[in-house]
Design a protein around this motif. Sequence first.
Motif, PDB file in Angstrom:
ATOM      1  N   SER A  46       0.827  -1.207   0.000  1.00  0.00           N
ATOM      2  CA  SER A  46       0.000   0.000   0.000  1.00  0.00           C
ATOM      3  C   SER A  46       0.862   1.258   0.000  1.00  0.00           C
ATOM      4  O   SER A  46       2.013   1.253   0.433  1.00  0.00           O
ATOM      5  N   GLY A  47       0.303   2.353  -0.496  1.00  0.00           N
ATOM      6  CA  GLY A  47       0.955   3.656  -0.423  1.00  0.00           C
ATOM      7  C   GLY A  47       2.250   3.741  -1.199  1.00  0.00           C
ATOM      8  O   GLY A  47       2.332   3.408  -2.377  1.00  0.00           O
ATOM      9  N   THR A  50       3.870   0.764  -3.364  1.00  0.00           N
ATOM     10  CA  THR A  50       3.381   0.554  -4.724  1.00  0.00           C
ATOM     11  C   THR A  50       3.969   1.573  -5.683  1.00  0.00           C
ATOM     12  O   THR A  50       4.389   1.227  -6.793  1.00  0.00           O
ATOM     13  N   ALA A  72      -1.132  -8.228  -4.706  1.00  0.00           N
ATOM     14  CA  ALA A  72      -1.322  -7.279  -3.606  1.00  0.00           C
ATOM     15  C   ALA A  72      -2.130  -7.951  -2.512  1.00  0.00           C
ATOM     16  O   ALA A  72      -2.739  -9.008  -2.712  1.00  0.00           O
ATOM     17  N   SER A  75      -6.642  -6.832   1.484  1.00  0.00           N
ATOM     18  CA  SER A  75      -7.203  -5.628   2.083  1.00  0.00           C
ATOM     19  C   SER A  75      -6.760  -4.354   1.364  1.00  0.00           C
ATOM     20  O   SER A  75      -7.165  -3.255   1.738  1.00  0.00           O
ATOM     21  N   ASP A  76      -5.940  -4.493   0.337  1.00  0.00           N
ATOM     22  CA  ASP A  76      -5.437  -3.347  -0.415  1.00  0.00           C
ATOM     23  C   ASP A  76      -6.284  -3.180  -1.673  1.00  0.00           C
ATOM     24  O   ASP A  76      -6.204  -3.976  -2.611  1.00  0.00           O
ATOM     25  N   ASN A  77      -7.083  -2.116  -1.699  1.00  0.00           N
ATOM     26  CA  ASN A  77      -7.993  -1.898  -2.820  1.00  0.00           C
ATOM     27  C   ASN A  77      -7.477  -0.897  -3.847  1.00  0.00           C
ATOM     28  O   ASN A  77      -8.185  -0.567  -4.802  1.00  0.00           O
ATOM     29  N   MET A  78      -6.254  -0.397  -3.658  1.00  0.00           N
ATOM     30  CA  MET A  78      -5.754   0.661  -4.525  1.00  0.00           C
ATOM     31  C   MET A  78      -4.569   0.236  -5.393  1.00  0.00           C
ATOM     32  O   MET A  78      -4.392   0.747  -6.495  1.00  0.00           O
ATOM     33  N   SER A  79      -3.749  -0.692  -4.922  1.00  0.00           N
ATOM     34  CA  SER A  79      -2.495  -0.996  -5.618  1.00  0.00           C
ATOM     35  C   SER A  79      -2.712  -1.619  -6.992  1.00  0.00           C
ATOM     36  O   SER A  79      -2.071  -1.231  -7.975  1.00  0.00           O
ATOM     37  N   GLN A 104      -4.815 -11.094  -5.708  1.00  0.00           N
ATOM     38  CA  GLN A 104      -4.745 -10.697  -4.304  1.00  0.00           C
ATOM     39  C   GLN A 104      -4.419 -11.907  -3.434  1.00  0.00           C
ATOM     40  O   GLN A 104      -4.679 -13.053  -3.812  1.00  0.00           O
ATOM     41  N   ARG A 107      -2.991 -11.050   3.723  1.00  0.00           N
ATOM     42  CA  ARG A 107      -1.912 -10.222   4.239  1.00  0.00           C
ATOM     43  C   ARG A 107      -1.362 -10.836   5.523  1.00  0.00           C
ATOM     44  O   ARG A 107      -2.116 -11.280   6.383  1.00  0.00           O
ATOM     45  N   GLU A 110      -1.412  -6.746   9.282  1.00  0.00           N
ATOM     46  CA  GLU A 110      -2.022  -5.460   9.014  1.00  0.00           C
ATOM     47  C   GLU A 110      -1.296  -4.381   9.819  1.00  0.00           C
ATOM     48  O   GLU A 110      -0.625  -4.663  10.820  1.00  0.00           O
TER      49      GLU A 110
END
Length: 218
Positions: A46-47, A50, A72, A75-79, A104, A107, A110
């Motif tokens: 995340s963040g 990526t 990814a 729980s990571d919905n953006m990468s 996916q 993880r 967390e």
Amino acid sequence: MEDWFPLFCGAALGLVLWRLLVVYAFTGKPRAPGSRAFKTLVVLGSGGHTAEMLNVVEMLRPERYSPRIYLAAASDNMSLPRARAAEEKSSSAATLVGARHYLQIYRSREVGQSYLTSVVTTLMAIAHALWVVFRIRPDVVLCNGPGTCLPVCVAAFLLKVLGLKWATLVYVESIARVQKLSLTGLILYRLHAMDLFYVQWPQLKERFPRSLYVGRLM
């Protein structure tokens, strides 16, 4: 039957130990690239993880590192959408070489999770990663420090030990790590699991001599 069982267990254990020695003997000595393409598994976090990893991937030759599979945390919905957008942007000026897949995985830990409970979730993540990596059987695994990459690298290392697939494991420590390695990086470094271990600051190279420093990659 009972007399053969201890012999079988001993032989199996001996084989695994022998394979482990072979893997450690060749870890850090990547095979010659040759001319074929490499199925590349890219682990995203995340963040900033990526963003940094996509910068690294952008430097790869698409005809050599293809197909590419992006992985990814569940729980990571953006990468993964960012990776897909980056691939579509890069392919707008050139023909897309090979397939791109986006997956996916559980993880291992967390943000803010206790280390005690993370033991259980890490074991679950390793089991899931082993199943995913077994299906993919990548030639190259590329990661840069998110907790998601730990079970993936362990799974790829186990495939080496079992003789099922020999993948080159590449770790690029985040540029944000100036004085010390991330927890994931430190674990993988201590395990001698990675074939190539890059750091982006010369002081890290001094503290961790098995790492490689080639300047800033970001």
